[in-house]
Write a protein that holds these residues in place. Sequence first.
Motif, PDB file in Angstrom:
ATOM      1  N   ILE A 422       0.849  -1.202   0.000  1.00  0.00           N
ATOM      2  CA  ILE A 422       0.000   0.000   0.000  1.00  0.00           C
ATOM      3  C   ILE A 422       0.886   1.254   0.000  1.00  0.00           C
ATOM      4  CG2 ILE A 422      -1.846   1.257   1.176  1.00  0.00           C
ATOM      5  CD1 ILE A 422      -2.670  -1.308   2.591  1.00  0.00           C
ATOM      6  N   ALA A 437      -7.498  12.869  -8.444  1.00  0.00           N
ATOM      7  CA  ALA A 437      -8.066  11.626  -8.943  1.00  0.00           C
ATOM      8  C   ALA A 437      -7.158  11.012 -10.000  1.00  0.00           C
ATOM      9  CB  ALA A 437      -9.450  11.876  -9.544  1.00  0.00           C
ATOM     10  N   ILE A 438      -7.308   9.686 -10.176  1.00  0.00           N
ATOM     11  CA  ILE A 438      -6.562   9.013 -11.230  1.00  0.00           C
ATOM     12  C   ILE A 438      -7.473   8.927 -12.445  1.00  0.00           C
ATOM     13  CG2 ILE A 438      -5.474   6.834 -11.908  1.00  0.00           C
ATOM     14  CD1 ILE A 438      -4.724   6.442  -8.946  1.00  0.00           C
ATOM     15  N   ARG A 439      -7.021   9.509 -13.561  1.00  0.00           N
ATOM     16  CA  ARG A 439      -7.890   9.582 -14.736  1.00  0.00           C
ATOM     17  C   ARG A 439      -7.501   8.623 -15.843  1.00  0.00           C
ATOM     18  NH1 ARG A 439     -10.798  14.407 -14.594  1.00  0.00           N
ATOM     19  NH2 ARG A 439     -10.649  15.135 -12.462  1.00  0.00           N
ATOM     20  N   ALA A 440      -6.308   8.088 -15.779  1.00  0.00           N
ATOM     21  CA  ALA A 440      -5.898   7.144 -16.814  1.00  0.00           C
ATOM     22  C   ALA A 440      -4.915   6.158 -16.226  1.00  0.00           C
ATOM     23  CB  ALA A 440      -5.265   7.889 -17.976  1.00  0.00           C
ATOM     24  N   ASN A 453     -13.154   7.845 -12.986  1.00  0.00           N
ATOM     25  CA  ASN A 453     -11.954   8.222 -12.237  1.00  0.00           C
ATOM     26  C   ASN A 453     -11.763   7.245 -11.089  1.00  0.00           C
ATOM     27  OD1 ASN A 453     -11.775  10.437 -13.872  1.00  0.00           O
ATOM     28  ND2 ASN A 453     -12.730  11.834 -12.375  1.00  0.00           N
ATOM     29  N   LEU A 454     -10.537   7.149 -10.642  1.00  0.00           N
ATOM     30  CA  LEU A 454     -10.242   6.322  -9.472  1.00  0.00           C
ATOM     31  C   LEU A 454      -9.735   7.222  -8.355  1.00  0.00           C
ATOM     32  CD1 LEU A 454      -8.171   3.141 -10.342  1.00  0.00           C
ATOM     33  CD2 LEU A 454     -10.297   3.243  -9.072  1.00  0.00           C
ATOM     34  N   PRO A 455     -10.117   6.898  -7.129  1.00  0.00           N
ATOM     35  CA  PRO A 455      -9.547   7.693  -6.037  1.00  0.00           C
ATOM     36  C   PRO A 455      -8.076   7.299  -5.856  1.00  0.00           C
ATOM     37  CG  PRO A 455     -10.887   5.893  -5.166  1.00  0.00           C
ATOM     38  CD  PRO A 455     -11.008   5.842  -6.672  1.00  0.00           C
ATOM     39  N   PRO A 456      -7.231   8.244  -5.527  1.00  0.00           N
ATOM     40  CA  PRO A 456      -5.830   7.877  -5.284  1.00  0.00           C
ATOM     41  C   PRO A 456      -5.669   7.178  -3.935  1.00  0.00           C
ATOM     42  CG  PRO A 456      -6.157  10.237  -5.012  1.00  0.00           C
ATOM     43  CD  PRO A 456      -7.488   9.666  -5.356  1.00  0.00           C
ATOM     44  N   PHE A 457      -4.557   6.472  -3.779  1.00  0.00           N
ATOM     45  CA  PHE A 457      -4.278   5.857  -2.474  1.00  0.00           C
ATOM     46  C   PHE A 457      -4.033   6.979  -1.460  1.00  0.00           C
ATOM     47  CE2 PHE A 457      -3.417   2.288  -5.199  1.00  0.00           C
ATOM     48  CZ  PHE A 457      -3.804   1.194  -4.439  1.00  0.00           C
ATOM     49  N   PRO A 458      -4.669   6.904  -0.305  1.00  0.00           N
ATOM     50  CA  PRO A 458      -4.436   7.946   0.696  1.00  0.00           C
ATOM     51  C   PRO A 458      -3.037   7.803   1.299  1.00  0.00           C
ATOM     52  CG  PRO A 458      -5.835   6.213   1.593  1.00  0.00           C
ATOM     53  CD  PRO A 458      -5.599   5.866   0.151  1.00  0.00           C
ATOM     54  N   GLN A 460      -2.127   7.439   4.347  1.00  0.00           N
ATOM     55  CA  GLN A 460      -1.983   6.357   5.320  1.00  0.00           C
ATOM     56  C   GLN A 460      -3.115   5.360   5.189  1.00  0.00           C
ATOM     57  OE1 GLN A 460      -1.473   9.126   8.593  1.00  0.00           O
ATOM     58  NE2 GLN A 460       0.293   7.915   9.235  1.00  0.00           N
TER      59      GLN A 460
END
Lengths: 474, 245
Positions: A422, A437-440, A453-458, A460
């Motif tokens: 992680i 956000a992750i767009r591609a 879109n995908l949320p980015p890894f936080p 923590q």
Amino acid sequence: MSAGGLHPSQPFPDAARETLADAQMRRNLRHAAGTIREKRLRAVAEVANWEDIRTQGASIKDTVLGNLAEHLLELEASVKRRGGQVHWARDAGEAQRLVADLVAAQGVSEVIKVKSISTDEIELNAALEARGIHATETDLAELIVQLAEDRPSHILVPAIHKNRAEIRELFRHKLGADLLTDDPAVLAEAARVYLREKFLTTKVAISGANFAIADTGTVCIVESEGNGRMCLTLPDVLISVMGIEKVLPSWADIAPFMQLLPRSSTAERMNPYTSFWSGITPGDGPQHFHLILLDNGRTDVLADKVGRETLRCIRCSACLNVCPVYERAGGHAYGSVYPGPIGAILTPQLLQLEDENANSLPWASSLCGACYDACPVKINIPEILIYLRGQITPHKTPNAESIAMKTAAWIFNEPHRFEGAIKLAHTGQGPLVQHGAIRALPGMLGGWTSSRNLPPFPKQSFRELWRRENEGEQ
Amino acid sequence: MQIDLFITCLNDALFPQTGLAMARLLRRLGHTVRFNEAQTCCGQMHFNTGYQAEALPLIRKFVQDFRDAEVIVAPSGSCVAFVRDLYPKAAEWAGDEVLLAQVQELGTRTFELSEFLVKVLGVEDVGASYPHRVTYHPTCHAARLLRVGDAPLKLLQNVRGLSLVELPASDQCCGFGGTFSVKNPETSTAMLADKVANVMSTRAEVCTAGDNSCLMHIGGGLSRLQSGTGVVHLAEILASVEGEG
Ligand code: SF4
């Protein structure tokens, strides 16, 4: 025509990409599926003990499947006793030859057909054509598909993907019918005029079978239009092609299915026409009756303890009508005469999990479970889908996916590896994140980010935050 | 009650605030919560995609990690449904009788958050406050496998300040389906488009559900369309108290 058979010409995702582009078809399908879904729910809600009848239907089918050979032998004996003849066909080729020989023996070059998926499964019409025999479909929707030189896209409503305007054009063009409107009654009348002449002049009819009763040798067809009844009574010779799983032990066993089938398929309390015939009756109806018992992969399905449940199917099409994937991609995307959820489990199994294209079908599902809820004989389709995925995957050559999956499993096996992964993902995602956000995404995940879109890894993970918050408490 | 949190890998890695909210909520209701750091993933992704050999060790590990738990509660209908419904199948198909007995027993102790609150604890009002216009998407696994029914709706109806708007065609799958959305992206997108349109038609500020995987999918579509509607896990709404949210 409705030749089609079982072999998809391409993997599901590729076929679906093409069918999804047909906006008209999607509108037609959405409308039809939505309407019948509602109607079915109402028809089912009327029966107080629906769940019990489902259980009963499932258990009768399981009893049959538990001892199929014996029931079939009994059926054979009963049909013969009543003056019919029984033939066994191991595969599509054998069944085609049997039917064609029987027709040729009559010296005719035309046959009429009752809607039958088993004959579509063995691509009978094309095989007959190759022997100079023309088959005319008499079910309205099958006729539409045949005239359009199209393929059926639904097991019950083969022309579900076509609308009235398209059908009017087709009849004008192919039947020479002068149609002033596309009113359903007017369309049906045009077909009726055309078909009546066929019923009265054709000597040989071919049908499938919904059920067959072993101890009396009775074969049964359930239909809505009455064309089947015409085919089953007017010609001199009747040839019925039946999948071996359609047998029932005795008369009493048919009762639950007469409730389950019409309500699940057309949302009717009772279907308009139910025909039963036992062998032949001198001076009444066809004087020659041939029953062809078709295996075509079914004994292999039967041999599989988990997959066997698939053979309970009574082809009601309820699972198609509730399936969100079927509704979007349409029947043609499945590349087989069996589309939708049942097709996704039946087609690859009938092909012994050896057809690469058919083997993509078990993944053509989001596992939402709507099909299992709808199935009148309680086939746990999502579970069988997962089971088949597990049967197919180990035989694939290693690819990006299998490597990723194996790596993920290795990571998950140790909590510290998981935590490390992680962290790594958080650091590594840097260039992919834009405006939070992750767009591609690259590679095989690219399809995902084409529309979402995908949320980015936080920063923590849960476990890190938990540790910090609960320090000293544990 | 002593409750073991089953956080699920996706929540752990991507949505830590959901797990924290669930813990806060359960503590507020007077329970003690525990998080066994040995847990990682229930194996659903592997099993459902066809990697059953890889899933089995994860299933065995899960049994190990939660063997002392009195109850196991997760903020995910699909992972709970997997444990309860498919662990027994996995054991059966692998021909492992010992594992079968273990997972059958484990299944009786494992719950999705909303069903745990309503059906096990008998609580419908958790004392939350969330002054927003919210629509609820019933996820397929919670609705069809776990049969959580209207438990989530009852909980939402009792949240102060929350106005609940009905989602049209709510029973339709959002098209996520785990690796389905990766393997069949176009079909999945067509399903998502309808779901997103239905969510937007409610003009809700927030779409909620009991599963962050579905919300990630729906939220991904909403965010791509810059719809202005956000997604928030049910646990976070239920954990909110006045002055927050
Ligand atoms: S699988 Fe069930 S619902 Fe689908 S066609 Fe067969 S009997 Fe009907």
